[in-house]
Design an enzyme around this catalytic site. Structure first.
Site, PDB file in Angstrom:
ATOM      1  N   HIS A 119       0.811  -1.213   0.000  1.00 22.51           N
ATOM      2  CA  HIS A 119       0.000   0.000   0.000  1.00 22.51           C
ATOM      3  C   HIS A 119       0.844   1.261   0.000  1.00 22.51           C
ATOM      4  O   HIS A 119       0.335   2.369   0.166  1.00 22.51           O
ATOM      5  CB  HIS A 119      -0.990  -0.018   1.167  1.00 22.51           C
ATOM      6  CG  HIS A 119      -2.249  -0.737   0.817  1.00 22.51           C
ATOM      7  ND1 HIS A 119      -2.697  -1.844   1.472  1.00 22.51           N
ATOM      8  CD2 HIS A 119      -3.140  -0.515  -0.168  1.00 22.51           C
ATOM      9  CE1 HIS A 119      -3.823  -2.276   0.902  1.00 22.51           C
ATOM     10  NE2 HIS A 119      -4.111  -1.474  -0.085  1.00 22.51           N
ATOM     11  N   ASP A 190      -6.314   5.405   9.497  1.00 28.12           N
ATOM     12  CA  ASP A 190      -7.694   5.580   9.011  1.00 28.12           C
ATOM     13  C   ASP A 190      -8.211   4.331   8.303  1.00 28.12           C
ATOM     14  O   ASP A 190      -9.412   4.092   8.244  1.00 28.12           O
ATOM     15  CB  ASP A 190      -7.758   6.726   7.990  1.00 28.12           C
ATOM     16  CG  ASP A 190      -7.539   8.066   8.647  1.00 28.12           C
ATOM     17  OD1 ASP A 190      -7.587   8.131   9.882  1.00 28.12           O
ATOM     18  OD2 ASP A 190      -7.316   9.039   7.910  1.00 28.12           O
ATOM     19  N   GLU A 306      -9.503  14.637  13.935  1.00 29.50           N
ATOM     20  CA  GLU A 306      -8.883  14.831  12.618  1.00 29.50           C
ATOM     21  C   GLU A 306      -9.469  16.094  11.996  1.00 29.50           C
ATOM     22  O   GLU A 306     -10.275  16.810  12.621  1.00 29.50           O
ATOM     23  CB  GLU A 306      -9.087  13.618  11.706  1.00 29.50           C
ATOM     24  CG  GLU A 306      -8.258  12.420  12.105  1.00 29.50           C
ATOM     25  CD  GLU A 306      -8.001  11.431  10.964  1.00 29.50           C
ATOM     26  OE1 GLU A 306      -8.424  11.685   9.819  1.00 29.50           O
ATOM     27  OE2 GLU A 306      -7.379  10.379  11.251  1.00 29.50           O
TER      28      GLU A 306
HETATM   29  P1  FAD Z   1       4.076  -1.927   2.338  1.00 33.45           P
HETATM   30  O1  FAD Z   1       3.682  -0.798   1.487  1.00 33.45           O
HETATM   31  O2  FAD Z   1       4.010  -3.264   1.750  1.00 33.45           O
HETATM   32  O3  FAD Z   1       5.550  -1.672   2.926  1.00 33.45           O
HETATM   33  C1  FAD Z   1       5.935  -0.411   3.414  1.00 33.45           C
HETATM   34  C2  FAD Z   1       7.423  -0.442   3.787  1.00 33.45           C
HETATM   35  O4  FAD Z   1       7.603  -1.247   4.943  1.00 33.45           O
HETATM   36  C3  FAD Z   1       8.317  -1.046   2.715  1.00 33.45           C
HETATM   37  O5  FAD Z   1       9.574  -0.401   2.756  1.00 33.45           O
HETATM   38  C4  FAD Z   1       8.455  -2.491   3.151  1.00 33.45           C
HETATM   39  O6  FAD Z   1       9.642  -3.077   2.673  1.00 33.45           O
HETATM   40  C5  FAD Z   1       8.436  -2.360   4.650  1.00 33.45           C
HETATM   41  N1  FAD Z   1       7.827  -3.512   5.323  1.00 33.45           N
HETATM   42  C6  FAD Z   1       6.644  -4.106   5.058  1.00 33.45           C
HETATM   43  N2  FAD Z   1       6.441  -5.120   5.936  1.00 33.45           N
HETATM   44  C7  FAD Z   1       7.495  -5.141   6.766  1.00 33.45           C
HETATM   45  C8  FAD Z   1       7.880  -5.946   7.880  1.00 33.45           C
HETATM   46  N3  FAD Z   1       7.128  -6.952   8.338  1.00 33.45           N
HETATM   47  N4  FAD Z   1       9.062  -5.678   8.491  1.00 33.45           N
HETATM   48  C9  FAD Z   1       9.858  -4.666   8.068  1.00 33.45           C
HETATM   49  N5  FAD Z   1       9.554  -3.896   7.013  1.00 33.45           N
HETATM   50  C10 FAD Z   1       8.383  -4.116   6.379  1.00 33.45           C
HETATM   51  N6  FAD Z   1      -0.750   5.438   7.013  1.00 33.45           N
HETATM   52  C11 FAD Z   1      -0.929   6.023   8.206  1.00 33.45           C
HETATM   53  O7  FAD Z   1       0.008   6.148   8.995  1.00 33.45           O
HETATM   54  N7  FAD Z   1      -2.161   6.485   8.563  1.00 33.45           N
HETATM   55  C12 FAD Z   1      -3.250   6.343   7.770  1.00 33.45           C
HETATM   56  O8  FAD Z   1      -4.344   6.750   8.147  1.00 33.45           O
HETATM   57  C13 FAD Z   1      -3.087   5.709   6.517  1.00 33.45           C
HETATM   58  N8  FAD Z   1      -4.136   5.517   5.689  1.00 33.45           N
HETATM   59  C14 FAD Z   1      -3.952   4.872   4.504  1.00 33.45           C
HETATM   60  C15 FAD Z   1      -5.047   4.650   3.685  1.00 33.45           C
HETATM   61  C16 FAD Z   1      -4.894   3.961   2.502  1.00 33.45           C
HETATM   62  C17 FAD Z   1      -6.076   3.736   1.629  1.00 33.45           C
HETATM   63  C18 FAD Z   1      -3.613   3.512   2.111  1.00 33.45           C
HETATM   64  C19 FAD Z   1      -3.419   2.797   0.827  1.00 33.45           C
HETATM   65  C20 FAD Z   1      -2.516   3.751   2.907  1.00 33.45           C
HETATM   66  C21 FAD Z   1      -2.667   4.429   4.112  1.00 33.45           C
HETATM   67  N9  FAD Z   1      -1.594   4.680   4.958  1.00 33.45           N
HETATM   68  C22 FAD Z   1      -1.781   5.281   6.170  1.00 33.45           C
HETATM   69  C23 FAD Z   1      -0.219   4.415   4.518  1.00 33.45           C
HETATM   70  C24 FAD Z   1       0.329   3.113   5.048  1.00 33.45           C
HETATM   71  O9  FAD Z   1       0.717   3.269   6.391  1.00 33.45           O
HETATM   72  C25 FAD Z   1       1.534   2.725   4.221  1.00 33.45           C
HETATM   73  O10 FAD Z   1       1.087   2.393   2.950  1.00 33.45           O
HETATM   74  C26 FAD Z   1       2.376   1.638   4.826  1.00 33.45           C
HETATM   75  O11 FAD Z   1       3.431   1.414   3.960  1.00 33.45           O
HETATM   76  C27 FAD Z   1       1.655   0.344   5.158  1.00 33.45           C
HETATM   77  O12 FAD Z   1       1.274  -0.374   4.028  1.00 33.45           O
HETATM   78  P2  FAD Z   1       1.624  -1.918   3.855  1.00 33.45           P
HETATM   79  O13 FAD Z   1       1.339  -2.649   5.100  1.00 33.45           O
HETATM   80  O14 FAD Z   1       0.994  -2.335   2.596  1.00 33.45           O
HETATM   81  O15 FAD Z   1       3.220  -1.859   3.704  1.00 33.45           O
END
Ligand code: FAD
Length: 550
Positions: A119, A190, A306
Site C-alpha cells: 500500500h 484511518d 482529525e
Molecule cells: P508496504 O507498502 O508493503 O511496505 C511499506 C514499507 O515497509 C516497505 O519499505 C516495506 O519493505 C516495509 N515492510 C513491510 N512489511 C514489513 C515488515 N514486516 N518488516 C519490516 N519492514 C516491512 N498510514 C498512516 O500512517 N495512517 C493512515 O491513516 C493511513 N491511511 C492509509 C489509507 C490507505 C487507503 C492507504 C493505501 C494507505 C494508508 N496509509 C496510512 C499508509 C500506510 O501506512 C503505508 O502504505 C504503509 O506502507 C503500510 O502499508 P503496507 O502494510 O501495505 O506496507
C-alpha cells in the site's frame, strides 16, 4: 542440456540436477544481441548459480512467473514499477532468515524487500532485480491466527493487556481478534487493511495519535530478522538500538516478524461529530485546543481528532467516510464551499459503552462548548466502534466496484510545525491548491503532540511541540498523475522558499542529500544502525536510501 518452460517456474535440466531459473533473466539474455552479450552471459551464469543455490535454500516457495513478478512490481501508487528477479512466499520466518543470509553471502548481494500489502505509493516495498518477500503468505501459517491476546499482572499489581501479532497481519484482523477479548489497540490508521509490519515501519498515524501517540509508540517488544538474517527479540530494555531503529525505520534494519502491541479495554460505540469552518484560524485554534486535552487515562478527553478540507469539487462525502453528511445537508454545504472556495471540517469522536452511555452526550457537549464552527454546520452520528474504525472499507469497496481503486495515487503526506500552519494554509491551500483547481481526493489537516512520539525511534517529526499532518490523498487517471506530482513539487518548493521546516511522512527522496536533510540530527544514528544491522544494505531497497554494498 534441455530447456522447458512449465508455468510458473522454469526448470533447467543440467546433467542430473534440477535447477530453477528466473524467467526474467532468461528473457533478458535471449532478447539481447549477441554482441552485447559477453558480460550479460556472465551475469546470467552468476544468476543461474545464485538462483539454483537459493532454491536449495528456500525451496519452491520462490516464484518468478509473470503473475508473481507483476504483483511484486506494482503498488497502491501505480506510478513506480521495479521488477524483482523473484518473489518469496515464505512458509515461516526461517525462510526469510535463510533468504537474507543467502543474499548476504553471495559475491553480488541482492536486495530483499518485505512487502506487506504494497500500500506504499512510491515503490517502497519493491526490490529491483532482488527478491520481494510476500509477507501475506505467512498469514495463518503460525498454526494459529498469528494474533495472540494476553492479559498479565505486572510487578506493581497492574493488569497489562497486549497482543502478540505477526508482522504480516492486517490491522483489521488485529481489531477483530482483540475485540473477542473485549480489548483493542488504542491508536489506529484511518484504513485497516494495512499490515502491522508496514505501518510500524512508518509510524501509523491517525485521529488517536494526539492522545495515544502513533502506533510505533504502542509497541512493547518485537521479533526481528536483521539484515544479516539473525533472529533477534528486542524491546526498550533488550537490544534497544534495534527496537528503536526498526520503529519508523522504513524497513531498513530488519523484517518485523512479531510485534507486542499495547491493548486497553475496548469501547463498544462512538459519538462522531463533524463541524465546518470557513475561517482557518478558528479551525486550527479549535483543533489545537482540543488536542491539548490529551492524558492517556483522562476521561474528559476526546478519543479521536482529525480535520480535512472540502474543496469545490464533488459531493462533500468521499471514500474516507462515504456517508457521513445527511443527503439533506449537501446543498447547503456545497453552497458554502462555493462561496469560500475551501471549507475546513473538524472531525471528533468520543467512545462510549453501556456504562457511559447515559453521560457521553453531555461529555461531548462540554468538550465542544465554545468552539467557533459555522452555526448550523455541526453534524452528529452514532456508530459502533468497529463501523467507525473500519469506515474507509465501504468507500474502498465502492471504488473497487467502479474500477477506481487501482488507479494512480500521487500522494503527498507532510508534517508542518504549528507556528507555520497559517502560512501553509495561505501559501498552499489557497495559492496553490485552489488556483490549480485539480485536487479531488481527501485532503487531511490535523495536529498532534510531539510529546507522544519517542525521540529515540527512527520516525522523523518537526521540532515543535505541536505539528500538523497534511495528507493530499490524490487519486487520478493514468494520464493525469504527473499534473498532481507537479503540484506536489510546487508545494514542497513553497515550503523550502518560505523556510517551513517540513518533514515528509511516508517519505520519498531522490538523493542521499534529500535523505540526510529528512533525518536531520537523526541521520548519523540512522546510518550507524544501518551499518550495525544491515551492513550490506540489502533491506527495503525500494526506499532508495542506501546503495546495496558488494
Ligand atoms: P508496504 O507498502 O508493503 O511496505 C511499506 C514499507 O515497509 C516497505 O519499505 C516495506 O519493505 C516495509 N515492510 C513491510 N512489511 C514489513 C515488515 N514486516 N518488516 C519490516 N519492514 C516491512 N498510514 C498512516 O500512517 N495512517 C493512515 O491513516 C493511513 N491511511 C492509509 C489509507 C490507505 C487507503 C492507504 C493505501 C494507505 C494508508 N496509509 C496510512 C499508509 C500506510 O501506512 C503505508 O502504505 C504503509 O506502507 C503500510 O502499508 P503496507 O502494510 O501495505 O506496507
Amino acid at each position: 542440456m534441455q530447456l522447458y518452460f512449465p508455468s510458473p517456474y522454469i526448470y533447467l535440466s543440467l546433467s542430473s540436477s534440477l535447477y530453477l531459473l528466473p524467467a526474467s533473466l532468461l528473457c533478458l539474455f535471449f532478447s539481447s544481441s549477441m554482441a552485447e552479450n559477453s558480460s550479460l552471459f556472465l551475469t546470467y551464469l552468476i544468476a543461474l548459480f545464485i538462483m539454483s543455490r537459493l532454491i536449495s535454500t528456500v525451496g519452491y516457495r520462490l516464484r518468478d512467473d509473470h503473475e508473481a513478478i507483476r504483483l511484486a512490481s506494482t503498488d497502491y501508487g501505480h506510478i513506480h514499477s521495479e521488477n524483482p528477479a523473484a518473489v518469496l512466499y515464505p512458509s515461516s520466518i526461517h525462510d526469510i532468515s535463510s533468504l537474507i543470509k543467502f543474499a548476504n553471502n553471495v559475491s553480488v548481494p541482492f536486495g530483499v524487500a518485505a512487502k506487506g500489502q504494497g500500500h506504499s505509493t512510491r515503490g517502497q516495498a519493491m526490490a529491483r532485480n532482488g527478491v520481494v518477500v510476500e509477507m501475506s503468505s505467512l498469514r495463518n501459517q503460525h498454526g494459529s491466527s498469528g494474533i495472540e491476546v494476553v492479559s498479565t499482572t505486572s510487578k506493581d499489581d497492574v493488569t497489562v493487556y497486549y497482543a502478540d501479532v505477526g508482522g504480516e497481519q492486517l490491522w483489521v484482523d488485529v481489531l477483530h481478534a482483540t475485540l473477542e477479548h473485549g480489548l483493542s489497540p488504542v491508536t489506529w490508521t484511518d484504513y485497516l487493511y494495512l499490515t502491522v509490519g508496514g505501518t510500524l515501519s512508518n509510524a501509523g498515524i491517525g485521529g488517536q495519535t494526539f492522545r495515544f501517540g502513533p502506533q510505533i509508540s504502542n509497541v512493547y517488544e518485537m521479533d526481528v530478522v536483521t539484515g544479516e538474517g539473525d533472529f533477534v527479540t528486542c524491546s526498550p530494555n533488550n537490544n534497544a538500538e534495534l527496537f528503536y531503529g526498526v520503529l519508523g525505520g522504513l524497513g531498513q534494519f530488519g523484517v518485523i516478524s512479531r510485534a507486542r502491541i499495547a491493548l486497553e479495554p475496548a469501547p463498544t460505540r462512538v459519538k462522531w461529530v463533524r463541524m465546518l469552518y470557513s475561517d482557518f484560524s478558528a479551525f486550527s485554534r479549535d483543533q489545537e485546543r482540543l488536542i491539548s486535552i490529551n492524558g492517556r487515562q483522562q476521561s474528559n478527553a476526546l478519543d479521536y481528532i482529525e480535520g480535512s478540507l472540502l474543496i469545490n469539487q464533488g459531493p462533500p462525502n468521499n471514500w474516507r467516510a462515504s456517508s457521513f453528511f445527511p443527503q439533506s445537508s449537501h446543498k447547503k454545504i456545497i453552497s458554502r464551499v462555493n462561496k469560500h472556495g475551501i471549507i475546513y471540517c473538524l472531525e471528533v469522536v468520543k467512545y462510549y459503552d453501556h456504562q457511559t452511555e447515559s453521560t457521553v452526550d453531555k461529555e461531548v457537549q462540554n468538550l465542544l462548548n465554545g468552539l467557533n464552527y459555522l452555526p448550523g454546520f455541526k453534524f452528529e452520528n452514532d456508530a459502533s466502534y468497529v463501523e467507525f474504525l473500519n469506515r474507509v472499507r465501504s468507500g474502498e469497496l465502492k471504488l473497487q466496484s467502479e474500477g477506481q481503486w487501482d488507479v494512480p495515487h500521487p500522494w503527498l503526506n507532510l508534517f508542518i510545525p504549528k507556528s507555520r500552519i497559517a502560512d501553509f494554509d495561505q501559501g498552499v491551500f489557497r495559492d496553490i491548491v485552489l488556483k490549480r483547481n485539480i485536487t479531488t481526493g481527501p485532503v487531511l489537516v490535523y495536529p498532534m503532540n510531539r510529546s507522544k512520539w519517542n525521540e529515540k525511534m527512527s520516525a522523523v517529526v518537526p521540532e515543535e511541540d505541536v505539528f500538523y499532518t497534511i495528507g493530499f490523498l490524490h487519486a487520478t487517471g493514468f494520464d493525469e498523475w504527473k499534473a498532481f506530482d507537479e503540484q506536489n513539487k510546487e508545494i514542497l518548493e513553497f515550503c523550502v522558499k518560505a523556510g517551513i521546516d517540513v518533514k515528509q511522512y511516508l517519505p520519498d527522496h531522490k538523493t542521499q542529500q534529500g535523505w540526510m536533510k529528512h533525518f536531520g540530527s537523526k541521520w548519523k544514528t540512522f546510518e550507524k544502525r544501518k551499518a550495525l544491522f544491515d551492513p550490506k544494505r540489502i533491506l527495503s531497497p525500494g526506499q532508495r536510501i542506501f546503495q546495496i554494498q558488494a
